[in-house]
Enzyme design. Sequence first.
Site, PDB file in Angstrom:
ATOM      1  NE  ARG A   1      45.165  32.985  41.448  1.00  0.00           N
ATOM      2  CZ  ARG A   1      45.733  34.121  41.863  1.00  0.00           C
ATOM      3  NH1 ARG A   1      46.773  34.606  41.252  1.00  0.00           N
ATOM      4  NH2 ARG A   1      45.248  34.772  42.901  1.00  0.00           N
TER       5      ARG A   1
ATOM      6  CD  GLU B   1      55.562  41.213  42.839  1.00  0.00           C
ATOM      7  OE1 GLU B   1      54.710  40.469  42.314  1.00  0.00           O
ATOM      8  OE2 GLU B   1      55.298  42.012  43.742  1.00  0.00           O
ATOM      9  CG  ASP B   2      52.257  38.397  39.891  1.00  0.00           C
ATOM     10  OD1 ASP B   2      52.826  39.321  40.519  1.00  0.00           O
ATOM     11  OD2 ASP B   2      51.101  38.032  40.155  1.00  0.00           O
TER      12      ASP B   2
ATOM     13  CG  PHE C   1      43.296  43.934  35.675  1.00  0.00           C
ATOM     14  CD1 PHE C   1      43.785  44.763  36.674  1.00  0.00           C
ATOM     15  CD2 PHE C   1      43.088  42.582  35.968  1.00  0.00           C
ATOM     16  CE1 PHE C   1      44.061  44.265  37.938  1.00  0.00           C
ATOM     17  CE2 PHE C   1      43.355  42.082  37.230  1.00  0.00           C
ATOM     18  CZ  PHE C   1      43.847  42.923  38.220  1.00  0.00           C
TER      19      PHE C   1
ATOM     20  CG  ASP D   1      49.463  48.391  38.832  1.00  0.00           C
ATOM     21  OD1 ASP D   1      49.697  49.239  37.969  1.00  0.00           O
ATOM     22  OD2 ASP D   1      48.316  48.240  39.317  1.00  0.00           O
TER      23      ASP D   1
HETATM   24  P1  IMP Z   1      51.454  47.044  43.074  1.00  0.00           P
HETATM   25  O1  IMP Z   1      51.721  47.133  44.551  1.00  0.00           O
HETATM   26  O2  IMP Z   1      50.456  48.084  42.634  1.00  0.00           O
HETATM   27  O3  IMP Z   1      52.712  47.081  42.220  1.00  0.00           O
HETATM   28  O4  IMP Z   1      50.662  45.718  42.827  1.00  0.00           O
HETATM   29  C1  IMP Z   1      51.237  44.532  42.720  1.00  0.00           C
HETATM   30  C2  IMP Z   1      50.223  43.417  42.857  1.00  0.00           C
HETATM   31  O5  IMP Z   1      48.885  43.813  42.434  1.00  0.00           O
HETATM   32  C3  IMP Z   1      50.625  42.307  41.944  1.00  0.00           C
HETATM   33  O6  IMP Z   1      51.511  41.416  42.598  1.00  0.00           O
HETATM   34  C4  IMP Z   1      49.302  41.688  41.588  1.00  0.00           C
HETATM   35  O7  IMP Z   1      48.903  40.760  42.568  1.00  0.00           O
HETATM   36  C5  IMP Z   1      48.308  42.834  41.600  1.00  0.00           C
HETATM   37  N1  IMP Z   1      48.110  43.405  40.245  1.00  0.00           N
HETATM   38  C6  IMP Z   1      48.420  44.650  39.837  1.00  0.00           C
HETATM   39  N2  IMP Z   1      48.094  44.832  38.538  1.00  0.00           N
HETATM   40  C7  IMP Z   1      47.583  43.650  38.111  1.00  0.00           C
HETATM   41  C8  IMP Z   1      47.080  43.175  36.842  1.00  0.00           C
HETATM   42  O8  IMP Z   1      47.039  43.873  35.814  1.00  0.00           O
HETATM   43  N3  IMP Z   1      46.661  41.884  36.821  1.00  0.00           N
HETATM   44  C9  IMP Z   1      46.681  41.060  37.903  1.00  0.00           C
HETATM   45  N4  IMP Z   1      47.144  41.461  39.097  1.00  0.00           N
HETATM   46  C10 IMP Z   1      47.598  42.737  39.212  1.00  0.00           C
END
Ligand code: IMP
Length: 177
Positions: A165, A99-100, A152, A103
């Site tokens: 990006r 994963e990148d 963010f 969150d």
């Molecule tokens: P989660 O389901 O809340 O863990 O969200 C995961 C996805 O939300 C990541 O794969 C990102 O695409 C996006 N995301 C969440 N936080 C950020 C951030 O700080 N920057 C960019 N993308 C984010």
Amino acid sequence: MINRYRILKKIPEKEIRQQVKKIAQNIANEYQNQEPVLIGVLNGVFIFLSDLVREISIPLKIDFVRLASYGSKNVSSGKITLTKDIELSIKGKPVIIVEDIIDTGLTLSYLVRHVKGREPESVKICTLINKLERREKEIGIDYWGFEIKEGFVVGYGLDYNEKFRYLPYILSLEIKD
Ligand code: IMP
């Protein structure tokens, strides 16, 4: 709509390279003679995964998934659908989800369930950024590059409304709408 940004933190390219190398060495040590399947989560992972696999000194396979999450602005709602599935057979194989950023953890917990349904031998989690502030689902993360508490995060593959990006470094931003 015009957004204003304030930079809270910058992670320079050199630091990213060091962390990517460290993760790659750990993976290579732990998966010798196993040929793991790395599953990258599109789109944000494209730069991290490209750099990571070139530093891993053992044979491996690569596949991708893509997920859509419908939510408000920058937070995922937990309503997640898979828009591109795994194409390789992972039954009986060691899998590493890459994963990148993690969150809330909602996207990943959905994906882990999906991957486990394909009966891999094991599933480990690797993320470039572990964002702790809004975690809702507890997930064991096996490899991570950076822990970030606020803001963010953009750059090095990560976007805000498809912007940023392309940046070779990472910025943590305060976004004022
Ligand atoms: P989660 O389901 O809340 O863990 O969200 C995961 C996805 O939300 C990541 O794969 C990102 O695409 C996006 N995301 C969440 N936080 C950020 C951030 O700080 N920057 C960019 N993308 C984010």
